[in-house]
Design a protein around this motif. Structure first.
Motif, PDB file in Angstrom:
ATOM      1  N   HIS A  85       0.862  -1.178   0.000  1.00 59.39           N
ATOM      2  CA  HIS A  85       0.000   0.000   0.000  1.00 59.39           C
ATOM      3  C   HIS A  85       0.901   1.233   0.000  1.00 59.39           C
ATOM      4  O   HIS A  85       1.393   1.652   1.055  1.00 59.39           O
ATOM      5  CB  HIS A  85      -0.896   0.017   1.246  1.00 59.39           C
ATOM      6  N   MET A 137     -12.093  -9.967  -2.869  1.00 57.16           N
ATOM      7  CA  MET A 137     -12.914  -8.803  -3.208  1.00 57.16           C
ATOM      8  C   MET A 137     -14.103  -9.203  -4.071  1.00 57.16           C
ATOM      9  O   MET A 137     -15.213  -8.695  -3.894  1.00 57.16           O
ATOM     10  CB  MET A 137     -12.074  -7.747  -3.935  1.00 57.16           C
ATOM     11  N   LEU A 158     -13.594  -7.400   5.298  1.00 57.87           N
ATOM     12  CA  LEU A 158     -12.517  -6.782   4.523  1.00 57.87           C
ATOM     13  C   LEU A 158     -11.512  -6.074   5.419  1.00 57.87           C
ATOM     14  O   LEU A 158     -10.295  -6.174   5.207  1.00 57.87           O
ATOM     15  CB  LEU A 158     -13.118  -5.785   3.524  1.00 57.87           C
ATOM     16  N   THR A 214      -5.483   2.241  -0.313  1.00 59.05           N
ATOM     17  CA  THR A 214      -5.969   1.038  -0.998  1.00 59.05           C
ATOM     18  C   THR A 214      -7.238   0.521  -0.334  1.00 59.05           C
ATOM     19  O   THR A 214      -8.215   0.167  -1.007  1.00 59.05           O
ATOM     20  CB  THR A 214      -4.886  -0.052  -0.987  1.00 59.05           C
ATOM     21  N   GLU A 215      -7.241   0.467   0.987  1.00 54.27           N
ATOM     22  CA  GLU A 215      -8.444   0.031   1.708  1.00 54.27           C
ATOM     23  C   GLU A 215      -9.602   0.990   1.457  1.00 54.27           C
ATOM     24  O   GLU A 215     -10.751   0.563   1.277  1.00 54.27           O
ATOM     25  CB  GLU A 215      -8.152  -0.062   3.206  1.00 54.27           C
ATOM     26  N   ARG A 218     -11.111   0.239  -1.896  1.00 57.58           N
ATOM     27  CA  ARG A 218     -11.898  -0.998  -1.894  1.00 57.58           C
ATOM     28  C   ARG A 218     -13.251  -0.791  -1.219  1.00 57.58           C
ATOM     29  O   ARG A 218     -14.281  -1.266  -1.706  1.00 57.58           O
ATOM     30  CB  ARG A 218     -11.107  -2.103  -1.189  1.00 57.58           C
ATOM     31  N   ALA A 221     -15.585   1.180  -3.385  1.00 54.88           N
ATOM     32  CA  ALA A 221     -16.146   0.377  -4.475  1.00 54.88           C
ATOM     33  C   ALA A 221     -17.342  -0.444  -3.987  1.00 54.88           C
ATOM     34  O   ALA A 221     -18.364  -0.535  -4.675  1.00 54.88           O
ATOM     35  CB  ALA A 221     -15.074  -0.544  -5.046  1.00 54.88           C
TER      36      ALA A 221
END
Length: 413
Positions: A85, A137, A158, A214-215, A218, A221
């Protein structure tokens, strides 16, 4: 626990997904029993291994990752997977490790620090963490797409241990409640915020570990997927046959059942509503829009062959725990409907990995107490000023054998 009651009085709404306990683990607690250990001597027999997740920040320069890997190899640690990351002041590396035995966590963190790692975080992992990140994911996206109630569960899977607050746009009295969150969301170290499609907001907190970009991407999304698909509840209907032979249908409910739920409330006595809501009866209908929303949990409805709603059972997300609540119309009480709903809700909680399930009621509500005792689980009781909180651990629930999937018939108790 009692703070929740104060929060409800202030906002006029159940707390939704927010946890009642500090989500950060106690200092030094990784969920494992530590044992004195150090690097294995050359030629020693390989002991049993344990899985660990580790995250550390290293310098963003050539050779830094190699130095870290060599430090782990010196302790015979096997690196199963690695995710990076990138940050402005370094790179966060997240490892899945297979470690000989159950080491003292300070041995690993000390080795990582000596190799240049900082802000190291370590916790026990399990077999589910062996799935690679893209497949994981996709699995979480599928889970979220099938059921609106799955979003908070997917986010917790997650992100690990965290607290998720779902704040409605307005209080029951119509006053603004949720803050205005930008369309793109907000990332602030240990906090992420997103706009809820209903006009409210979703806040995710993880005090023990900052979130990475990055988290954040995600999570955004998954939240956007949930918003685009709109409210959705799986279609499944089971048959519940009472001892006197009257067939009833048990199914998932959502806000499309709001009118029928209000009509059922109108048929309930003041005593029944008072036992259910532990407060002013005239406010009970105001809760329904919140309770029926898949955003905050799952609701089971019981209806007659003519489609008349006669009972509701709610499972509300609350951090590592879940709250259960039941309302059975007066004319249908004492037939086993409440006990059947409760068992199904607690089984749902067990399937989602909830550590405990609790019910808040009045000490005089003997029906709810009997239903909780009927689960056959160890129970904890806390009572203050007539308010009773009964807590059970759903993992030990043994459900009765079920017929072939499809239409299910269950005898009411």
């Amino acid at each position: 626990m009692w703070r929740r009651a104060a929060d409800r009085l202030a906002t006029g709404l159940p707390r939704g997904w927010s946890g009642r306990q500090e989500p950060a683990p106690p200092p030094g607690d990784t969920g494992a029993t530590a044992s004195p250990a150090s690097a294995l001597t050359e030629g020693a027999a390989l002991p049993d291994t344990t899985l660990w997740r580790m995250r550390t920040t290293v310098r963003d320069e050539p050779g830094s990752l190699a130095e870290l890997c060599q430090a782990l190899a010196a302790h015979r640690v096997d690196i199963l997977s690695l995710q990076t990351h990138p940050l402005s002041d370094g790179t966060v590396d997240e490892f899945l490790l297979r470690v000989p035995g159950t080491p003292d966590r300070t041995v690993l963190t000390g080795a990582v620090a000596a190799a240049g790692g900082r802000d190291t975080w370590l916790e026990r992992a399990d077999a589910h963490d062996l799935v690679d990140a893209p497949a994981r994911m996709l699995s979480l996206a599928t889970r979220t797409a099938l059921d609106s109630a799955e979003l908070p569960l997917s986010l917790r899977q997650l992100l690990g241990r965290c607290t998720i607050h779902s704040v409605p746009a307005r209080t029951l009295k119509g006053e603004p409640l949720a803050e205005r969150v930008p369309d793109e969301g907000v990332l602030e170290d240990h906090i992420m915020k997103f706009r809820d499609p209903s006009g409210g907001s979703i806040t995710i907190e993880r005090p023990q570990l900052p979130f990475t970009p990055t988290e954040f991407a995600r999570v955004r999304a998954l939240v956007e997927l949930d918003a685009r698909l709109g409210q959705r509840v799986p279609e499944r209907r089971d048959t519940l046959t009472l001892s006197e032979g009257a067939p009833l249908t048990v199914r998932r409910a959502d806000t499309s059942d709001l009118a029928a739920a209000r009509e059922m409330h109108d048929r309930c006595s003041d005593r029944t509503l008072s036992l259910r809501y532990n407060g002013p009866v005239q406010d009970s209908v105001r809760y329904l829009d919140h309770l029926l929303s898949p955003r905050h949990g799952r609701t089971l409805a019981v209806e007659t062959a003519s489609g008349r709603l006669v009972a509701l059972g709610h499972l509300l997300w609350d951090g590592d725990e879940t709250e259960v609540a039941l309302l059975v119309e007066d004319a249908w009480q004492h037939r086993g409907i409440g006990a059947e709903l409760l068992e199904r809700l607690v089984a749902m909680a067990a399937e989602t990995g909830s550590e405990s399930v609790y019910a808040i009621t009045q000490a005089s509500n003997t029906g709810m107490v009997a239903a909780m005792r009927g689960l056959g689980l160890p129970l904890d009781y806390q009572i203050e000023e007539g308010t009773l909180v009964i807590t059970a651990r759903p993992a030990g629930l043994r459900r009765r054998p079920q017929p072939v999937p499809g239409t299910r018939e269950t005898a009411g108790r």
